[in-house]
Design an enzyme around this catalytic site. Sequence first.
Site, PDB file in Angstrom:
ATOM      1  N   LYS A 114      38.363  43.518  26.090  1.00  0.00           N
ATOM      2  CA  LYS A 114      37.554  43.560  27.414  1.00  0.00           C
ATOM      3  C   LYS A 114      36.918  45.206  27.526  1.00  0.00           C
ATOM      4  CE  LYS A 114      39.218  39.330  29.586  1.00  0.00           C
ATOM      5  NZ  LYS A 114      38.266  38.183  29.560  1.00  0.00           N
ATOM      6  N   HIS A 133      38.575  27.983  23.827  1.00  0.00           N
ATOM      7  CA  HIS A 133      38.119  29.040  24.722  1.00  0.00           C
ATOM      8  C   HIS A 133      38.357  30.303  24.218  1.00  0.00           C
ATOM      9  CE1 HIS A 133      37.424  26.488  28.311  1.00  0.00           C
ATOM     10  NE2 HIS A 133      38.379  25.660  27.820  1.00  0.00           N
ATOM     11  N   THR A 151      32.747  34.150  32.492  1.00  0.00           N
ATOM     12  CA  THR A 151      32.041  33.439  33.847  1.00  0.00           C
ATOM     13  C   THR A 151      31.825  34.415  35.015  1.00  0.00           C
ATOM     14  OG1 THR A 151      34.155  32.584  34.182  1.00  0.00           O
ATOM     15  CG2 THR A 151      32.857  31.182  33.228  1.00  0.00           C
ATOM     16  N   LYS A 158      38.353  41.657  35.941  1.00  0.00           N
ATOM     17  CA  LYS A 158      38.625  40.458  34.914  1.00  0.00           C
ATOM     18  C   LYS A 158      40.059  40.877  34.404  1.00  0.00           C
ATOM     19  CE  LYS A 158      34.765  41.696  32.614  1.00  0.00           C
ATOM     20  NZ  LYS A 158      34.160  40.434  32.315  1.00  0.00           N
ATOM     21  N   ARG A 159      40.474  39.801  33.543  1.00  0.00           N
ATOM     22  CA  ARG A 159      42.050  40.383  33.064  1.00  0.00           C
ATOM     23  C   ARG A 159      41.811  41.652  32.450  1.00  0.00           C
ATOM     24  NH1 ARG A 159      46.422  36.619  33.361  1.00  0.00           N
ATOM     25  NH2 ARG A 159      47.560  38.038  31.940  1.00  0.00           N
ATOM     26  N   LYS A 192      28.656  34.914  37.695  1.00  0.00           N
ATOM     27  CA  LYS A 192      28.857  35.013  39.223  1.00  0.00           C
ATOM     28  C   LYS A 192      28.322  36.057  39.781  1.00  0.00           C
ATOM     29  CE  LYS A 192      33.341  32.685  38.523  1.00  0.00           C
ATOM     30  NZ  LYS A 192      34.739  33.058  38.256  1.00  0.00           N
TER      31      LYS A 192
HETATM   32  C1  26V Z   1      46.159  31.376  26.193  1.00  0.00           C
HETATM   33  C2  26V Z   1      47.235  31.375  25.950  1.00  0.00           C
HETATM   34  C3  26V Z   1      48.093  31.470  24.775  1.00  0.00           C
HETATM   35  C4  26V Z   1      49.393  31.510  25.006  1.00  0.00           C
HETATM   36  C5  26V Z   1      50.045  31.057  26.039  1.00  0.00           C
HETATM   37  C6  26V Z   1      49.415  30.944  27.424  1.00  0.00           C
HETATM   38  C7  26V Z   1      47.975  31.244  27.233  1.00  0.00           C
HETATM   39  C8  26V Z   1      47.552  30.868  28.343  1.00  0.00           C
HETATM   40  C9  26V Z   1      45.905  30.867  28.502  1.00  0.00           C
HETATM   41  C10 26V Z   1      45.419  30.975  27.369  1.00  0.00           C
HETATM   42  C11 26V Z   1      43.911  30.857  27.456  1.00  0.00           C
HETATM   43  C12 26V Z   1      43.108  32.126  26.986  1.00  0.00           C
HETATM   44  C13 26V Z   1      41.681  31.734  26.542  1.00  0.00           C
HETATM   45  C14 26V Z   1      40.814  31.799  27.705  1.00  0.00           C
HETATM   46  O1  26V Z   1      41.102  32.275  28.866  1.00  0.00           O
HETATM   47  N1  26V Z   1      39.536  31.904  27.477  1.00  0.00           N
HETATM   48  C15 26V Z   1      38.504  32.503  28.373  1.00  0.00           C
HETATM   49  O2  26V Z   1      37.970  31.169  28.631  1.00  0.00           O
HETATM   50  C16 26V Z   1      37.033  31.264  29.607  1.00  0.00           C
HETATM   51  C17 26V Z   1      36.325  30.116  29.780  1.00  0.00           C
HETATM   52  O3  26V Z   1      35.861  29.474  28.786  1.00  0.00           O
HETATM   53  C18 26V Z   1      35.731  32.248  28.944  1.00  0.00           C
HETATM   54  O4  26V Z   1      34.528  32.473  29.912  1.00  0.00           O
HETATM   55  C19 26V Z   1      36.233  33.403  28.388  1.00  0.00           C
HETATM   56  O5  26V Z   1      35.227  34.169  27.587  1.00  0.00           O
HETATM   57  C20 26V Z   1      37.511  33.036  27.750  1.00  0.00           C
HETATM   58  O6  26V Z   1      38.205  34.537  27.305  1.00  0.00           O
END
Ligand code: 26V
Length: 813
Positions: free
Chosen positions: A550, A356, A652, A544-545, A656
């Site tokens: 972003k 992701h 996403t 968004k975050r 929406k």
């Molecule tokens: C990463 C990490 C890294 C270390 C510790 C905790 C933690 C928690 C979550 C994440 C996830 C980051 C990746 C993420 O959220 N990606 C997003 O995924 C969406 C669904 O596929 C996508 O639409 C977004 O573009 C993408 O940024």
Amino acid sequence: MFSGKEDFKQAFSERLETKLGKNAKTATEVDAYRALGSLLQDKINKNWLRTDQEYKKNQNKQVYYFSMEFLIGRLLGSNLLNMQVLKVVEEGLRDLGLSLSALEEKENDAGLGNGGLGRLAACFLDSLATLGLAGHGYGLRYKYGMFHQQLVDGSQLELPDNWLAQEFVWEVRRPEETIEVRFGGKVSPIKDSLGSLYFDHRDYEQLQAVPYDVPVVGYNNETVNTLRLWSAEPSAEDIIAKASLKDDFGNFLDHRRSLTSITEFLYPDDSNEEGKELRLKQEYFLVSSGVQSAVRSFDELGLPLSTFSNQVALHINDTHPALVIPELMRVLMDEKGLGWEKAWDLTQASVSYTNHTTLSEALESWPIELVQRLLPRIFMIIVEINERFCQSLWKTYPGDFDRIASLAIVADGQVKMAHLAIVGSHSVNGVAQLHTEILKKREMKSFYKSFPSRFNNKTNGITHRRWLMHANEPLAKSITEAIGNDWIEQPGHLQDLLQKKNDNAFLDQLYDIKQQNKEDVAAWVKQTEGITIDPLSIYDVHIKRLHGYKRQLLNALHIMYLYNQIKLNRSFTIQPRTFFFAAKAAPSYYFAKKVIKLIDTIAGVVNNDPDVNDQMKVVFLPNYSVSTAERIIPAANVSEQISLASKEASGTGNMKLMLNGALTIGTMDGANVEIHELVGDDNIYTFGLSSEEVLEYDHNKLYSSQAVYETDERIRHTLNQLIHYSPFSKGENVFEELYHHLVTHNDEFFVLKDFADYAAAQQRISQDYQAKRQWSVKSLINIAHSGTFSSDRTIQQYATEIWRIQPAKTLKV
Ligand code: 26V
């Protein structure tokens, strides 16, 4: 279900009485919500049991979707919708003097996720159940979900989200399905009398994973799947052993606390991998309970172990659950007695992985020391996987040490989770076409060369049930009146709306619905934030975050620029706009918090300046959550998707907003590229560097933000307001770091480089919005093409191309 309104009313009143000792007059709204939830749960239970029985009888292959996050939000509304009892319940409650929407508001959001990755998992569960597919979620039951955000003096304050303080009516605790999970201790290889090797594990800490099951109700069918959330509890024997050993009650309590802390809270940082011990414990806790539970269910079928991968698919949502690979190897070898090769074949054939993000700082790697200490047996298995993998590389690339070192799973004192996930699975997918191409050509190039057939794309999707039918009922109704209801089961049919492109009555209706939604939001904003906004202004939505990539900062600087234009030139006017932001920053992300402070400061200046505030307003909606999104998205005219090209894997929110008729202003990044392809140049506002250009600049280091600053007067003037005396800085130096980030430290996310192009695109929007009818046509074209982004389509692709599963024939789909 309920035979009619009266039947519902009777059942509901009875439930109020028997569960809570109340009646419709004495019950609070929370009481009523709890009674309604428990009544629905009863109805759900019948199909839940049946679904499970049918899957077992048919021996359907089961998919387990392992994810550290499931951002499911509220369930009352979506369950009523999927069960097709919304109207009956709404009217029945009204008769009893209760409002369904008021009860819905009483449900706490289950905020068990950070953002896109967690919300995607929730949409996928909805689609799996709706398509009648045997797919279940495995996650953690965090006691505290995503923090509650408050703004104090414009700065983010994080408060704990104690979402379980009020009964979570949908969960069922299943202690009889508890699993034991082990941490630490010593492992020694021992030969038994027959000469075969086994591993003796001693002095470990054992705790219990207790499942709490949440039903996942399919839309208009008989399928109810399961979201199983694991909760950490101390195991009775371990506590007794420890307590008697130490003979110290204080130690015993500390010990107990440290064990249960595993599922205490969700890590709120999705941008920086910090290598925290508790996080690794969480990951293994999820993985070990999930794998053991999946194997236990497989055992119940009584089939030979060799058929395991025909019966079970284990999907890992990003690398966070990648320890599924060594854990399954451990169970198959140490508990089931398989040899390495057989165990490895089954593991690879069962596991699939979705990537992701390509942001290097978010890629997980764990210090060897930590993995070895916490998970000694798992570490041994990882080392063996690595050895075998490196040997196979050596055969293909003899002598190429550099290449082998760069692909190794264990290297530089670290365990690299992405490498483990690729090597141990049969499928690796990206989440949008562009993202998958970047994985293949750049980030995972060498792996792609070695295993080309393993890589594939699955463009993300969203459930139109929650994001249109539930969030925007008037629009859903009007679509059905216009083209019939085929689109509900097959969202691709939204394309039929294209026939209405020249139908003025329908276009007026679209406009009126949007207008009404905008008025509702205006009333809500007035009530909650005390800000008066103009429902006739363009609603420009950036939700968004908060992340550097972003580029909320680009939007903010552009608002400052517009403000300056109006102030400096009294004859300059703009098409009135309301700029909405909603975003949480990771608690330790200093830069992101500064951007929030800047947006809040801009809001203060703009909203209180009578020279400009009839033309623009800025609203920062605090505590962005699934329910906030459900409110604001139906009212949006413009969708801000302005990430630096190549950085947003998919997005996403973009889908929406499109589904609800907003037009995108966006870079050619993530799924924006696919939106552009579908709607064409005239129905989207694209701008900025392409991903190739960004990657090229990153490579050749030729970008100079200083040069842009020096040549573009608008940018210089605006940025100087961050450091010199201005209405925004008020003579203080709060925004100095932002200035230096952009000018002195060369603007990592190319904000200045893309500024001019962004401003021009915004101007086109202002112009186009004035042609009301034409804007409605653009909006209609966006809605019509959004069916492609249904998560039903995405899940269908996962089902046929990765998991190889089909719907259970005996359940009505
Ligand atoms: C990463 C990490 C890294 C270390 C510790 C905790 C933690 C928690 C979550 C994440 C996830 C980051 C990746 C993420 O959220 N990606 C997003 O995924 C969406 C669904 O596929 C996508 O639409 C977004 O573009 C993408 O940024």
